[in-house]
Design an enzyme around this catalytic site. Structure first.
Site, PDB file in Angstrom:
ATOM      1  N   ARG A 282       7.661   5.627  -0.405  1.00 19.99           N
ATOM      2  CA  ARG A 282       7.298   4.783  -1.631  1.00 19.99           C
ATOM      3  C   ARG A 282       7.089   5.809  -2.749  1.00 19.99           C
ATOM      4  NH1 ARG A 282       1.564   2.886  -0.696  1.00 19.99           N
ATOM      5  NH2 ARG A 282       1.189   4.622  -2.353  1.00 19.99           N
ATOM      6  N   HIS A 286       1.114   2.020  -4.218  1.00 15.36           N
ATOM      7  CA  HIS A 286       1.241   0.764  -3.409  1.00 15.36           C
ATOM      8  C   HIS A 286       1.352  -0.497  -4.360  1.00 15.36           C
ATOM      9  CE1 HIS A 286       0.657  -2.312  -0.411  1.00 15.36           C
ATOM     10  NE2 HIS A 286      -0.198  -2.957  -1.145  1.00 15.36           N
ATOM     11  N   TYR A 295      -4.932  10.098  -2.469  1.00 17.07           N
ATOM     12  CA  TYR A 295      -4.878  10.106  -0.869  1.00 17.07           C
ATOM     13  C   TYR A 295      -3.624  10.882  -0.689  1.00 17.07           C
ATOM     14  CZ  TYR A 295      -2.464   5.879  -1.720  1.00 17.07           C
ATOM     15  OH  TYR A 295      -1.352   4.860  -2.288  1.00 17.07           O
TER      16      TYR A 295
HETATM   17  C1  LIG Z   1      -2.922  -9.737   7.276  1.00 23.16           C
HETATM   18  C2  LIG Z   1      -3.319  -8.949   5.952  1.00 23.16           C
HETATM   19  N1  LIG Z   1      -3.899  -7.799   6.384  1.00 23.16           N
HETATM   20  C3  LIG Z   1      -4.241  -7.083   5.207  1.00 23.16           C
HETATM   21  C4  LIG Z   1      -3.726  -7.217   4.103  1.00 23.16           C
HETATM   22  C5  LIG Z   1      -3.964  -6.173   2.766  1.00 23.16           C
HETATM   23  N2  LIG Z   1      -2.811  -5.432   2.551  1.00 23.16           N
HETATM   24  C6  LIG Z   1      -1.888  -5.767   1.672  1.00 23.16           C
HETATM   25  S1  LIG Z   1      -0.410  -4.337   1.583  1.00 23.16           S
HETATM   26  C7  LIG Z   1      -1.016  -3.807   2.907  1.00 23.16           C
HETATM   27  C8  LIG Z   1      -0.348  -2.657   3.441  1.00 23.16           C
HETATM   28  C9  LIG Z   1       1.021  -2.734   4.005  1.00 23.16           C
HETATM   29  O1  LIG Z   1       1.875  -1.622   4.196  1.00 23.16           O
HETATM   30  P1  LIG Z   1       3.316  -1.745   4.917  1.00 23.16           P
HETATM   31  O2  LIG Z   1       3.269  -2.731   5.840  1.00 23.16           O
HETATM   32  O3  LIG Z   1       3.529  -0.350   4.991  1.00 23.16           O
HETATM   33  O4  LIG Z   1       4.004  -2.416   3.584  1.00 23.16           O
HETATM   34  P2  LIG Z   1       4.284  -1.614   2.122  1.00 23.16           P
HETATM   35  O5  LIG Z   1       3.175  -2.269   1.295  1.00 23.16           O
HETATM   36  O6  LIG Z   1       4.312  -0.088   2.243  1.00 23.16           O
HETATM   37  O7  LIG Z   1       5.679  -2.030   1.400  1.00 23.16           O
HETATM   38  C10 LIG Z   1      -2.266  -4.376   3.393  1.00 23.16           C
HETATM   39  C11 LIG Z   1      -3.034  -3.619   4.472  1.00 23.16           C
HETATM   40  C12 LIG Z   1      -2.695  -8.237   3.945  1.00 23.16           C
HETATM   41  N3  LIG Z   1      -2.082  -8.584   2.633  1.00 23.16           N
HETATM   42  N4  LIG Z   1      -2.661  -9.118   4.893  1.00 23.16           N
END
Ligand SMILES: Cc1ncc(C[n+]2csc(CCOP(=O)(O)OP(=O)(O)O)c2C)c(N)n1
Ligand SMILES: [Mg+2]
Length: 390
Positions: A282, A286, A295
């Site tokens: 990435r 985020h 971080y």
């Molecule tokens: C069930 C749930 N828990 C927590 C969140 C908060 N949240 C949003 S994005 C994220 C991280 C996701 O990371 P990843 O699966 O690696 O996807 P990326 O954003 O890196 O594409 C979190 C924890 C959420 N949206 N849904």
């Protein structure tokens, strides 16, 4: 707890120690690669890219336009025109390669970052912006482009996708690797820790569902690094669920195309699920609400810039396919045009009537929602009396 439990390594009992780190950006990672970061074609024993250079030019165009759309959306957010934006910067090859490997009947279940796959499926990027501008809740019809609505609830779409794939199986639309249909579910490295994703793997496995689980391992789940999700390469988890897993260079559009194509054929012919781990990075934050300098190290980012998914295709086209600078200039001009159109479209999206949101939650209005709608309308009206005051 004793350290002598048979078969369990003692380090398992040191919960506060940092686990052995996964390979860092500078180390070699085993994956399927067909185009090196320097733009050289390489062979792989199990996968090959069988399209011509015209197709590679098309991938270059797709990736460049999608990156430009992404940059414009980020700028629009910074200018207060979008509430938030989740950038795909760095993940263009993973998305365009896998997106272009789908046929017109395959069904896609995305997260919130799959703007490149949306592009491949023919979804108007303006529709994506409507969601992030908050003027609608995702205004595209999933049936029109076989592209489901964005899912923010991490991992939930893998279950929806598995259910859909089991439906395809029951409708007997599988059996033909090229003209049949299958499902692809996108998710992230962080999502791999969710119960939903693991449940989806089990259902898909035991019912032999026609689905590809496409994990973009971009190394981060907001501020949590990949070594907080797993101690083994993610693709190896598939073996424990009883289906194959493969890791592909997620910054190599030729490899992501070839690997996804093979996995989709497998699903369409009725041979069951595959987990594809696209190893990528990435490059941006985020979302626009995040500040990654808090971080992670800038040197990691610098390292991954050398693996840029678009630059390597440009290098290949220039050095090995005789493509001149005019082609790249043309694409740049087209990208600027697409971005300008997108900006114009975004600024002219009509503001929503907020009470309509209550009508869009279910096909048929429920008494509870009707009541809430009335309450909200009364609340909103209470502000109009004080208009122009203080
Ligand atoms: C069930 C749930 N828990 C927590 C969140 C908060 N949240 C949003 S994005 C994220 C991280 C996701 O990371 P990843 O699966 O690696 O996807 P990326 O954003 O890196 O594409 C979190 C924890 C959420 N949206 N849904
Ligand atoms: Mg991630």
């Amino acid at each position: 707890m004793s350290e002598s439990v048979p078969g369990i390594a003692p380090e398992v009992f040191a919960p506060h120690e940092a686990p052995a780190s996964p390979p860092q950006a500078s180390e070699e990672v085993e994956f399927v690669q067909l185009l090196t970061p320097e733009g050289e074609r390489v062979e792989h024993p199990d996968y090959s890219f069988d399209l011509d250079d015209e197709a590679v030019k098309g991938f270059y165009r797709d990736m460049t336009l999608v990156r430009r759309i992404d940059t414009e959306a980020t700028a629009l957010q910074r200018q207060g025109e979008l509430g938030i934006w989740a950038s795909l910067l760095g993940q263009e090859a993973a998305q365009i390669g896998s997106g272009r490997a789908l046929n017109s009947k395959d069904m896609v279940f995305p997260t919130y970052r799959e703007h490149g796959v949306a592009w491949c499926q023919g979804v108007n990027p303006l529709n994506l912006l409507g969601l992030f501008r908050g003027v609608d809740q995702g205004a595209w019809d999933p049936r029109e482009n076989n592209f489901h609505l964005y899912t923010i609830v991490i991992g939930a779409q893998t279950l929806h996708a598995t259910g859909y794939a089991m439906g395809q199986q029951r409708d007997h639309v599988i059996g033909d690797p090229d003209n049949g249909e299958a499902t692809i579910a996108y998710f992230g490295d962080g999502a791999s820790s969710q119960g939903d994703v693991n449940e989806a793997f089990i259902y898909a496995s035991v019912f032999n569902a026609p689905i590809v689980f496409f994990c973009q391992n971009n190394q981060w789940a907001i501020s949590e690094p990949i070594d907080r999700q797993t101690r083994i390469p993610l693709y190896q988890r598939a073996a424990g669920f009883g289906f194959p897993g493969v890791r592909v260079d997620g910054n190599d559009v030729l490899a992501t195309y070839a690997v996804t194509q093979q996995a989709m054929k497998r699903a369409r012919e009725g041979s069951g699920p595959t987990l594809v781990e696209a190893y990528t990075y990435r490059m941006g934050a985020h979302t626009t609400s995040d500040d990654p300098t808090k971080y992670r190290l800038n040197e990691d980012l610098e390292h991954w810039k050398l693996k840029d998914p678009i630059e390597r295709v440009r290098a290949y086209l220039t050095r090995s396919a005789g493509v001149g600078p005019e082609y790249f200039d043309e694409i740049e001009a087209e990208a600027d045009q697409v971005a300008a159109e997108l900006r114009r479209g975004c600024l002219s999206l009509p503001d929503p009537t907020l009470t309509d949101f209550f009508d869009h939650a279910y096909v048929d209005q429920t008494p509870q929602l009707a009541e809430q709608k009335q309450q909200f309308a009364a609340y909103a009206a209470s502000f109009s009396d004080s208009e122009g005051e203080g």
